[in-house]
Design a protein around this motif. Structure first.
Motif, PDB file in Angstrom:
ATOM      1  N   ILE A 218       0.804  -1.217   0.000  1.00  0.00           N
ATOM      2  CA  ILE A 218       0.000   0.000   0.000  1.00  0.00           C
ATOM      3  C   ILE A 218       0.841   1.274   0.000  1.00  0.00           C
ATOM      4  O   ILE A 218       0.302   2.365  -0.190  1.00  0.00           O
ATOM      5  CB  ILE A 218      -0.980   0.042   1.195  1.00  0.00           C
ATOM      6  N   THR A 219       2.158   1.139   0.199  1.00  0.00           N
ATOM      7  CA  THR A 219       3.016   2.333   0.177  1.00  0.00           C
ATOM      8  C   THR A 219       3.988   2.338  -0.993  1.00  0.00           C
ATOM      9  O   THR A 219       4.824   3.233  -1.095  1.00  0.00           O
ATOM     10  CB  THR A 219       3.824   2.439   1.485  1.00  0.00           C
ATOM     11  N   ARG A 220       3.867   1.347  -1.883  1.00  0.00           N
ATOM     12  CA  ARG A 220       4.793   1.266  -3.030  1.00  0.00           C
ATOM     13  C   ARG A 220       4.848   2.571  -3.814  1.00  0.00           C
ATOM     14  O   ARG A 220       5.916   3.044  -4.218  1.00  0.00           O
ATOM     15  CB  ARG A 220       4.358   0.124  -3.951  1.00  0.00           C
ATOM     16  N   ILE A 221       3.697   3.205  -4.035  1.00  0.00           N
ATOM     17  CA  ILE A 221       3.663   4.407  -4.873  1.00  0.00           C
ATOM     18  C   ILE A 221       4.338   5.605  -4.217  1.00  0.00           C
ATOM     19  O   ILE A 221       4.580   6.618  -4.875  1.00  0.00           O
ATOM     20  CB  ILE A 221       2.218   4.778  -5.253  1.00  0.00           C
ATOM     21  N   ALA A 222       4.676   5.491  -2.939  1.00  0.00           N
ATOM     22  CA  ALA A 222       5.398   6.580  -2.279  1.00  0.00           C
ATOM     23  C   ALA A 222       6.813   6.724  -2.842  1.00  0.00           C
ATOM     24  O   ALA A 222       7.483   7.731  -2.581  1.00  0.00           O
ATOM     25  CB  ALA A 222       5.456   6.347  -0.777  1.00  0.00           C
ATOM     26  N   SER A 223       7.264   5.749  -3.619  1.00  0.00           N
ATOM     27  CA  SER A 223       8.589   5.814  -4.229  1.00  0.00           C
ATOM     28  C   SER A 223       8.594   6.597  -5.541  1.00  0.00           C
ATOM     29  O   SER A 223       9.624   6.724  -6.187  1.00  0.00           O
ATOM     30  CB  SER A 223       9.115   4.400  -4.494  1.00  0.00           C
ATOM     31  N   SER A 224       7.435   7.120  -5.946  1.00  0.00           N
ATOM     32  CA  SER A 224       7.332   7.854  -7.208  1.00  0.00           C
ATOM     33  C   SER A 224       8.042   9.207  -7.124  1.00  0.00           C
ATOM     34  O   SER A 224       8.402   9.685  -6.050  1.00  0.00           O
ATOM     35  CB  SER A 224       5.867   8.058  -7.572  1.00  0.00           C
ATOM     36  N   SER A 225       8.176   9.838  -8.283  1.00  0.00           N
ATOM     37  CA  SER A 225       8.894  11.112  -8.389  1.00  0.00           C
ATOM     38  C   SER A 225       8.267  12.201  -7.520  1.00  0.00           C
ATOM     39  O   SER A 225       7.110  12.581  -7.735  1.00  0.00           O
ATOM     40  CB  SER A 225       8.894  11.578  -9.847  1.00  0.00           C
TER      41      SER A 225
END
Length: 363
Positions: A218-225
């Protein structure tokens, strides 16, 4: 021959260009990007037929011009490319927010040649090096034609997008911004907030050390730009802020129920979320169909995946996709297998069970 110009050849622009080149033989691509290494790779891999660091007269040949740079650069790039746009050329963008560029298009009198676009695909990885043609496969591609665009122009653009493997979906630009604020923009804020919360409370590093699959998923997308999401928040502020307030209110309500030890309310909270979330998977309507698949329990040792794949191949069962599910915390089975047809599931389950494997049907 159709000539497509790309201003910005990062993850999204590069993926669209790769998909067009891979799936059609009548596409010529002109790529513009300030990064020389990106341009070198695009030429080397034959994704681009011609490159430049800034828009120039080569764009006079374009039938379509894709604005794929960060949202904050779109205004400047649009103004720079107008002087090179030939009669009948369609301008389009790939931004996550549509209203600001539509306002500029209206101000410039370009409503007869602009079609807003937003491929609902992406990755936490950025840049042309991570672009791939398959990124767009079976992903919705939002199309929002400006008021003056003809049906014939919209249909031609829709056909172009279809050839990338994406699924075109016509949506009004204002509705697009509200919907994406809910299902894309707000989740990035939530994911980043949760990561920062754990960071601030992780005094000895134990939280980070034991963070399991559920937290990572659920926090994978926190690695986005961070630059991209900063710009999205600053351009879709009204919609994001309104939905964020609704989310804060719902969290406050759950906190009250938790503090007051209200079992029925807490149950309804989790159950309603479960039912609605499961409907995303179970729905039989819409253009994206559920892929027939199963999960298989395998031992965590070398050769386990290959053994299952070989067993299915020996029994003439075709596999569409196969991969390891790293989250053992919440999933039944750690090997996810997708098939081309529903009929393959029963045969695969029978074969695997006969060889001692435990399987689970995916929801």
């Amino acid at each position: 021959m159709i000539t497509c110009g790309f201003i910005g050849l990062g993850l999204i622009g590069g993926s669209i260009a790769r998909a067009l080149k891979q799936n059609r033989n009548d596409i010529r691509i002109i790529a513009c990007d300030p990064d020389r290494e990106t341009l070198r790779l695009a030429l080397l891999e034959k994704t681009a037929d011609m490159v430049c660091e800034n828009p120039d007269e080569s764009f006079c040949a374009c039938d379509y011009i894709f604005l794929c740079a960060p949202v904050s650069c779109n205004d400047e790039n649009l103004c720079r490319v107008i002087s090179y746009k030939k009669e009948g050329c369609i301008l389009t963008d790939v931004g996550s927010v549509k209203t600001p560029i539509f306002k500029q298009i209206e101000a410039l009198g370009l409503t007869d040649c602009f079609i807003g676009g937003h491929p609902m695909a992406g990755s936490e990885r950025i840049g042309y090096a991570n672009a791939k043609a398959s990124l767009l496969e079976n992903a919705y591609y939002i199309i929002a034609p400006a008021a003056g665009v003809s049906d014939a122009q919209a249909d031609a653009f829709r056909s172009l997008i279809l050839s990338t493997g994406a699924i075109p979906l016509m949506v009004d630009c204002q509705k697009h911004d509200y919907v994406t604020a809910a299902v894309s923009h707000l989740p990035h804020i939530v994911a980043s907030s949760l990561v920062n919360l754990v960071r601030d409370h992780d005094e000895d590093g134990l939280m980070k050390a034991i963070a399991a699959g559920g937290f990572k998923d659920i926090t994978r997308i926190a690695s986005s730009s961070p630059v991209m999401w900063q710009q999205i928040c600053l351009t879709n502020t009204v919609n994001i802020s309104a939905l964020l307030q609704d989310y804060i209110d719902s969290l406050c309500a759950i906190k009250r129920e938790l503090d007051n030890q209200e079992p029925d309310s807490l149950y309804r909270f989790f159950d309603s979320a479960r039912l609605y979330r499961d409907s995303f998977i179970d729905t039989g309507s819409g253009p994206i169909k559920k892929t027939p698949s199963i999960r298989v329990e395998i031992s965590d040792q070398a050769g386990s995946l290959a053994s299952v794949a070989t067993l299915l191949a020996q029994n003439a069962i075709s596999i569409k996709n196969i991969g390891i599910t790293h989250n053992r915390e919440a999933e039944e089975g750690v090997l996810h297998i997708e098939f081309y047809e529903d009929s393959a599931i029963a045969k695969a389950v029978s074969v695997l069970a006969a060889n001692g494997y435990t399987t689970h049907l995916t929801k």
